[in-house]
Design a protein around this motif. Structure first.
Motif, PDB file in Angstrom:
ATOM      1  N   GLY A   1       0.163  -1.070   0.064  1.00 42.27           N
ATOM      2  CA  GLY A   1      -0.027  -0.557  -0.423  1.00 42.27           C
ATOM      3  C   GLY A   1       0.445   1.438  -0.224  1.00 42.27           C
ATOM      4  O   GLY A   1       0.545   1.715  -0.360  1.00 42.27           O
TER       5      GLY A   1
ATOM      6  N   SER B   1      -3.859  -2.678  -3.019  1.00 38.43           N
ATOM      7  CA  SER B   1      -3.220  -3.356  -1.699  1.00 38.43           C
ATOM      8  C   SER B   1      -3.502  -4.478  -1.282  1.00 38.43           C
ATOM      9  O   SER B   1      -5.101  -4.996  -1.596  1.00 38.43           O
TER      10      SER B   1
ATOM     11  N   TYR C   1      -3.836  -4.378   1.918  1.00 41.10           N
ATOM     12  CA  TYR C   1      -5.103  -3.925   2.845  1.00 41.10           C
ATOM     13  C   TYR C   1      -6.573  -3.066   1.875  1.00 41.10           C
ATOM     14  O   TYR C   1      -7.314  -3.125   2.854  1.00 41.10           O
ATOM     15  N   ASP C   2      -6.037  -3.208   0.519  1.00 45.70           N
ATOM     16  CA  ASP C   2      -7.582  -1.978  -0.121  1.00 45.70           C
ATOM     17  C   ASP C   2      -8.676  -3.510  -0.115  1.00 45.70           C
ATOM     18  O   ASP C   2      -9.353  -3.232  -0.125  1.00 45.70           O
TER      19      ASP C   2
ATOM     20  N   HIS D   1     -12.738   3.721  -0.391  1.00 49.06           N
ATOM     21  CA  HIS D   1     -11.734   3.639   0.461  1.00 49.06           C
ATOM     22  C   HIS D   1     -12.207   1.930  -0.696  1.00 49.06           C
ATOM     23  O   HIS D   1     -11.621   1.427   0.388  1.00 49.06           O
TER      24      HIS D   1
ATOM     25  N   ARG E   1     -11.560   3.211  -6.039  1.00 53.86           N
ATOM     26  CA  ARG E   1     -10.329   4.741  -5.531  1.00 53.86           C
ATOM     27  C   ARG E   1      -9.837   3.997  -6.710  1.00 53.86           C
ATOM     28  O   ARG E   1     -10.220   3.017  -7.412  1.00 53.86           O
TER      29      ARG E   1
ATOM     30  N   TRP F   1      -6.304   3.086  -7.372  1.00 60.74           N
ATOM     31  CA  TRP F   1      -5.434   2.688  -6.863  1.00 60.74           C
ATOM     32  C   TRP F   1      -3.311   2.985  -6.907  1.00 60.74           C
ATOM     33  O   TRP F   1      -2.726   2.201  -5.693  1.00 60.74           O
TER      34      TRP F   1
ATOM     35  N   TYR G   1      -2.586   6.068   0.253  1.00 61.13           N
ATOM     36  CA  TYR G   1      -3.793   5.899   1.085  1.00 61.13           C
ATOM     37  C   TYR G   1      -3.645   6.345   1.694  1.00 61.13           C
ATOM     38  O   TYR G   1      -2.576   7.462   2.764  1.00 61.13           O
ATOM     39  N   THR G   2      -5.229   7.142   2.807  1.00 66.34           N
ATOM     40  CA  THR G   2      -5.604   7.958   2.941  1.00 66.34           C
ATOM     41  C   THR G   2      -6.470   7.446   4.857  1.00 66.34           C
ATOM     42  O   THR G   2      -6.944   7.040   3.726  1.00 66.34           O
TER      43      THR G   2
END
Length: 294
Positions: A151, A179, A181-182, A199, A202, A204, A208-209
């Motif tokens: 990520g 990722s 985490y995605d 989230h 989005r 990719w 990441y926010t």
């Protein structure tokens, strides 16, 4: 003086006992007539002939082997990470857990590998550094794929691989793909846990926010682990992985500082200053933040 005509009588040779007997028995059963040997299977001729020191210094072999073995571990890590991401995308958590646990163990191996490189002293490294030219670990395409898969997306990190289209392709693919985490967040959403679309759908390629809504989603899991056991386990697998990755980054920093001080890296990076900034990168922020709110 012993008379040659009256030499002591030698009885029958004693049969081997203990460990010697086991080796003797096993050796008697060995058959190496097969067309494929251990070295053939592992391609050891190629692997063990891939070390070509450029300097006359004894310690360069350590430097080469250290980095080559790290790249082999990273190859396995990518193999496991890609499969784990694929399993998460298909709601297949048990095999994903196995693979993520293995990735964490690989990270432990890479952490301990710094202990070996740290035996190289500053004068020893200084003797080989001129021979490295501008080659740098910053150019490791496998490491960049790992960062992207976890990520830490940054388009600028494509540039070190632009001169090799064959290497740029897998790095760019990892940059464009969701990722680990995605995929974890998309899984939460598929399980009916509220994760904002910002989230789960989005671009990719963007970094990441962190999101309060995502933290609330993980809190729902962690406040009732019995009802969401596999998702709770997923959160802990991600925690283990980032924990191991942070240790690797820290040992990287301390080893580099021990060997070269605060000199700039061979590839032009800030060296220690750059590595210190990387310590602040958080891959799965909400999983760490929720612990304060539990």
């Amino acid at each position: 003086m012993t008379c040659p005509y009256h030499a002591p009588h030698k009885g029958p040779e004693a049969a081997p006992t203990g460990a010697e007997a086991i080796v003797h028995e096993e050796g008697a059963q060995l058959d190496f007539s097969s067309s494929m040997t251990y070295g053939d299977y592992l391609h050891l001729d190629e692997v063990l002939s891939a070390q070509h020191p450029l300097s006359p210094d004894h310690n360069e072999m350590l430097f080469i082997v250290q980095h080559q073995t790290s790249e082999l571990w990273m190859k396995l890590m990518l193999h496991e990470l890609r499969a784990a991401v694929s399993h998460l995308a298909q709601d297949e958590l048990p095999p994903a857990f196995k693979m993520l646990a293995r990735v964490s163990k690989i990270m432990e191996q890479l952490v301990h590998a710094w202990d070996v490189l740290a035996t190289m002293t500053p004068p020893e490294y200084s003797a080989i550094r001129p021979y490295l030219a501008q080659s740098s670990g910053f150019q490791s395409w496998q490491y960049r794929c790992i960062e992207f898969s976890l990520g830490n997306k940054n388009a600028a990190m494509l540039k070190p691989h632009a001169h090799r289209p064959d290497l740029l392709a897998p790095v760019e693919q990892a940059w464009r793909a969701p990722s680990l985490y995605d995929e974890a967040l998309r899984l939460l959403a598929r399980r009916g846990i509220a994760v904002p679309r910002s989230h789960t759908e989005r671009d990719w390629t963007q970094p990441y926010t962190a999101s309060p809504e995502v933290e609330a989603a993980w809190l729902q899991v962690y406040r009732n682990p019995q009802a969401h056991w596999d998702l709770y386990q997923l959160g802990e697998e991600l925690t283990d992985l980032e924990d191991a990755f942070r240790l690797w980054r820290f040992r990287h920093l301390t080893t580099v500082q021990r060997v070269i001080g605060v000199k700039r890296g061979t590839g032009g990076t800030g060296g220690v200053s750059y590595l210190r900034k990387m310590l602040d990168v958080v891959l799965f922020p909400e999983i760490w933040e929720l612990r304060t709110d539990l």
